[in-house]
Design an enzyme around this catalytic site. Structure first.
Site, mmCIF file in Angstrom:
data_model
loop_
_atom_site.group_PDB
_atom_site.id
_atom_site.type_symbol
_atom_site.label_atom_id
_atom_site.label_comp_id
_atom_site.label_asym_id
_atom_site.label_seq_id
_atom_site.Cartn_x
_atom_site.Cartn_y
_atom_site.Cartn_z
ATOM 1 N N ASP A 77 0.775 -1.252 0.000
ATOM 2 C CA ASP A 77 0.000 0.000 0.000
ATOM 3 C C ASP A 77 0.809 1.307 0.000
ATOM 4 O O ASP A 77 0.471 2.242 0.732
ATOM 5 C CB ASP A 77 -0.947 0.041 1.205
ATOM 6 C CG ASP A 77 -1.954 -1.096 1.204
ATOM 7 O OD1 ASP A 77 -1.818 -2.009 0.379
ATOM 8 O OD2 ASP A 77 -2.868 -1.087 2.056
ATOM 9 N N ASP A 127 -4.636 -0.865 -1.644
ATOM 10 C CA ASP A 127 -5.975 -0.643 -1.143
ATOM 11 C C ASP A 127 -6.760 -0.149 -2.354
ATOM 12 O O ASP A 127 -6.308 0.765 -3.065
ATOM 13 C CB ASP A 127 -5.905 0.470 -0.077
ATOM 14 C CG ASP A 127 -6.570 0.086 1.230
ATOM 15 O OD1 ASP A 127 -6.828 -1.106 1.448
ATOM 16 O OD2 ASP A 127 -6.844 0.996 2.030
ATOM 17 N N CYS A 171 -2.165 -2.547 7.733
ATOM 18 C CA CYS A 171 -2.045 -3.489 6.619
ATOM 19 C C CYS A 171 -0.730 -4.268 6.628
ATOM 20 O O CYS A 171 -0.709 -5.433 6.229
ATOM 21 C CB CYS A 171 -2.263 -2.750 5.301
ATOM 22 S SG CYS A 171 -3.956 -2.125 5.189
ATOM 23 N N HIS A 213 -10.520 6.998 1.241
ATOM 24 C CA HIS A 213 -9.138 6.893 0.736
ATOM 25 C C HIS A 213 -9.052 5.772 -0.292
ATOM 26 O O HIS A 213 -9.843 4.834 -0.280
ATOM 27 C CB HIS A 213 -8.169 6.602 1.888
ATOM 28 C CG HIS A 213 -8.450 5.290 2.562
ATOM 29 N ND1 HIS A 213 -9.424 5.147 3.517
ATOM 30 C CD2 HIS A 213 -7.931 4.055 2.376
ATOM 31 C CE1 HIS A 213 -9.478 3.882 3.905
ATOM 32 N NE2 HIS A 213 -8.586 3.188 3.225
ATOM 33 N N LYS A 218 -7.003 -5.142 -2.868
ATOM 34 C CA LYS A 218 -7.747 -5.600 -1.694
ATOM 35 C C LYS A 218 -8.706 -4.527 -1.194
ATOM 36 O O LYS A 218 -8.568 -3.365 -1.562
ATOM 37 C CB LYS A 218 -6.771 -6.004 -0.591
ATOM 38 C CG LYS A 218 -5.899 -4.843 -0.131
ATOM 39 C CD LYS A 218 -4.798 -5.315 0.778
ATOM 40 C CE LYS A 218 -3.961 -4.178 1.291
ATOM 41 N NZ LYS A 218 -4.684 -3.123 1.996
ATOM 42 N N HIS A 255 -10.584 0.589 -2.993
ATOM 43 C CA HIS A 255 -11.943 0.586 -2.458
ATOM 44 C C HIS A 255 -12.985 1.097 -3.454
ATOM 45 O O HIS A 255 -12.686 1.968 -4.280
ATOM 46 C CB HIS A 255 -12.006 1.465 -1.204
ATOM 47 C CG HIS A 255 -11.164 0.970 -0.065
ATOM 48 N ND1 HIS A 255 -11.245 -0.316 0.420
ATOM 49 C CD2 HIS A 255 -10.212 1.597 0.691
ATOM 50 C CE1 HIS A 255 -10.393 -0.461 1.422
ATOM 51 N NE2 HIS A 255 -9.751 0.677 1.598
#
Ligand SMILES: [Zn+2]
Length: 180
Positions: free
Chosen positions: A8, A46, A127, A61, A86, A48
Site C-alpha cells: 500500500d 488498497d 495493513c 481513501h 484488496k 476501495h
C-alpha cells in the site's frame, strides 16, 4: 526463494493524501533500494469502491482508479511484477494483502517457489501487520523490514504494539541493511 511484498505505498497514505501516514513517503527510498535484491517483487493496493462500510471507520481513501490510489510517484513501480488489489468489496476492510480479490497471493508466491517473504510499506499498525501475520499463517518464513515501514499511530505507541504483536506471531524483524 525470497520475495518482497510492498504494501500500500499509495498517494492517499503519504503526506498530502486523505489518510496520510506521518513520514509515509520517507520509506520509499528504502524500498527502492531493496527492489533489486529480490527475484520476486509484488505489491498490494488498497482499492476501495466509492461506498463501503470501511469508510465508516476511516476517511475516504484509495478509491479505485483515483489519484489517491496510485503508487507514490517516487516508488520505482516498474520493478513490481504483480499488483494485488484488496478491500474491493462494500463490506471488507481488506487490511491484509492475502485478502486480495483480483488474484490469489498465496498461489502466485507458491508458483514462483517463494518460501521467504519480506514485507515493507504502509502502515505498520494495520495493513503491514495484518499481511505479515497472515503470511506466517500461510506458511511463509516472514520478515518485516523495520526501516521500510511507517505507522499511522492513531494512538501513540501503536507501532510498538504492532511490532510486538508481529514478533509474538513469529514474524522476524530486520533492517534493510541486513538484507543482501
Ligand atoms: Zn482502506
Amino acid at each position: 526463494m525470497k520475495a518482497l511484498l510492498v504494501v500500500d505505498v499509495q498517494n492517499d497514505f503519504c503526506p498530502g493524501g486523505s489518510l496520510a501516514v506521518p513520514q509515509g513517503d520517507a520509506i520509499v527510498p528504502v524500498i527502492n533500494a531493496l527492489l533489486g535484491k529480490f527475484p520476486v517483487v509484488v505489491a498490494s493496493k488498497d482499492w476501495h469502491p466509492h461506498q463501503t462500510v470501511h469508510f465508516q471507520k476511516w476517511p475516504v481513501h484509495c478509491v479505485h482508479n483515483t489519484r489517491g490510489a496510485e503508487f507514490h510517484p517516487a516508488l520505482n513501480s516498474v520493478n513490481i511484477q504483480q499488483v494485488f488489489l484488496k478491500g474491493t468489496g462494500n463490506t471488507d476492510d481488506g487490511y491484509s494483502a492475502f485478502e486480495a480479490t483480483n488474484l490469489d497471493l498465496v498461489k502466485f508466491l507458491k508458483e514462483k517457489g517463494v518460501t521467504n517473504l519480506y514485507v515493507v510499506g504502509l502502515a505498520t499498525d494495520y495493513c503491514v501487520r495484518a499481511s505479515a501475520l497472515d503470511a506466517v499463517k500461510k506458511g511463509f518464513k516472514t520478515y518485516v523490514v523495520q526501516d521500510g515501514v511507517a505507522a499511522v499511530n492513531l494512538h501513540p505507541g501503536d507501532d510498538r504494539k504492532a511490532f510486538d504483536e508481529m514478533k509474538a506471531g513469529k514474524v522476524e524483524l530486520v533492517f534493510s541493511q541486513d538484507i543482501v
